[in-house]
Design a protein around this motif. Sequence first.
Motif, PDB file in Angstrom:
ATOM      1  N   GLU A 101     -27.742  34.352 -24.251  1.00 18.37           N
ATOM      2  CA  GLU A 101     -26.747  33.326 -24.561  1.00 18.37           C
ATOM      3  C   GLU A 101     -26.876  32.133 -23.613  1.00 18.37           C
ATOM      4  O   GLU A 101     -26.853  30.966 -24.046  1.00 18.37           O
ATOM      5  CB  GLU A 101     -25.338  33.914 -24.469  1.00 18.37           C
ATOM      6  N   CYS A 104     -29.765  29.976 -24.418  1.00 17.01           N
ATOM      7  CA  CYS A 104     -29.777  29.513 -25.804  1.00 17.01           C
ATOM      8  C   CYS A 104     -31.034  29.969 -26.546  1.00 17.01           C
ATOM      9  O   CYS A 104     -31.714  29.169 -27.212  1.00 17.01           O
ATOM     10  CB  CYS A 104     -29.649  27.990 -25.868  1.00 17.01           C
ATOM     11  N   ASP A 106     -32.975  32.985 -29.098  1.00 15.94           N
ATOM     12  CA  ASP A 106     -32.900  33.173 -30.538  1.00 15.94           C
ATOM     13  C   ASP A 106     -32.218  34.491 -30.898  1.00 15.94           C
ATOM     14  O   ASP A 106     -31.576  35.132 -30.072  1.00 15.94           O
ATOM     15  CB  ASP A 106     -34.329  33.136 -31.101  1.00 15.94           C
ATOM     16  N   ASP A 107     -32.362  34.883 -32.180  1.00 12.58           N
ATOM     17  CA  ASP A 107     -31.934  36.209 -32.612  1.00 12.58           C
ATOM     18  C   ASP A 107     -32.614  37.257 -31.726  1.00 12.58           C
ATOM     19  O   ASP A 107     -33.714  37.028 -31.210  1.00 12.58           O
ATOM     20  CB  ASP A 107     -32.359  36.485 -34.057  1.00 12.58           C
ATOM     21  N   LYS A 190     -28.488  34.623 -33.767  1.00 14.55           N
ATOM     22  CA  LYS A 190     -28.129  33.693 -32.704  1.00 14.55           C
ATOM     23  C   LYS A 190     -26.673  33.238 -32.792  1.00 14.55           C
ATOM     24  O   LYS A 190     -25.978  33.132 -31.778  1.00 14.55           O
ATOM     25  CB  LYS A 190     -29.067  32.479 -32.754  1.00 14.55           C
ATOM     26  N   SER A 191     -26.195  33.018 -34.015  1.00 16.92           N
ATOM     27  CA  SER A 191     -24.829  32.510 -34.184  1.00 16.92           C
ATOM     28  C   SER A 191     -23.764  33.549 -33.819  1.00 16.92           C
ATOM     29  O   SER A 191     -22.591  33.204 -33.652  1.00 16.92           O
ATOM     30  CB  SER A 191     -24.617  32.040 -35.627  1.00 16.92           C
ATOM     31  N   VAL A 193     -24.236  35.767 -31.138  1.00 16.78           N
ATOM     32  CA  VAL A 193     -24.474  36.258 -29.778  1.00 16.78           C
ATOM     33  C   VAL A 193     -23.247  36.075 -28.892  1.00 16.78           C
ATOM     34  O   VAL A 193     -22.858  36.987 -28.145  1.00 16.78           O
ATOM     35  CB  VAL A 193     -25.708  35.575 -29.155  1.00 16.78           C
TER      36      VAL A 193
END
Length: 256
Positions: A101, A104, A106-107, A190-191, A193
Amino acid sequence: MMIGVILSAGMGTRLRPLTDEIPKPLLEINDMTLLERMIKNCMGAGIREFILIVGYKKQKVYEIAPELEEKLDISIKIVENNEYNETNTSVSTYIATSLIEKECLDDFILINGDNVVDPEIITRVAATKNTSLIVDNFKQLNEESFKLILDDVKTNEDNSIANGIISEIGKEIDIALSTGEFIGVSKVVKSDVASFNEILVDLIDDDRQNYYDFAYKTLSNKTTIDYVLTNGLKWTEIDDYNDWKIANELVSEFEN
């Protein structure tokens, strides 16, 4: 680029003396460590970046990591849970996912480092659009199975992926009511996390011995989770000598 997060901090006490000098993921089957085999499974799904969470006998992982990077042309970052003997997987997971996180990234796919799985399992979870869990809907459940119950279940046309809310998760669930077993392989997009990490913090604050698995119950009420069904694909988690025997048999089956 998707990241492979592999939990490798535990002591593996039920496998002693095999784990007297090495952590469980460095046990070998057919001249290959569990760790290398899982990394190769992830590479088959296009993953080239890895985070390993270490604790018990961590130096052994530090020693082998550069060799794996060179041999497999991958990137490995090692993070430490220095309280591995006093905490559980929620703490180890958060050490890695908070880094994801913060930077920043990824998945990520989250895997228990003592798993042996059909490589297709990793391929399937990597291909999902949403945060997802691999659920074994096939094998016989027992008291040690990490069971879950899904409500409002909807499946796709070939019954390989379900959606729904996790109403219960854990080992204590009535077998007859269970949808299946969470096998310790999952993906967080990612969205999701930040939400996943917030839930982990609450779990850790409540009990530092909590499993990260419980985070998915709360997360399923906040976002769409895909439950990728094994439909007979084979796997095992290696907790004891019986599991070790099964793992050896499975590896031989997969390699043949």
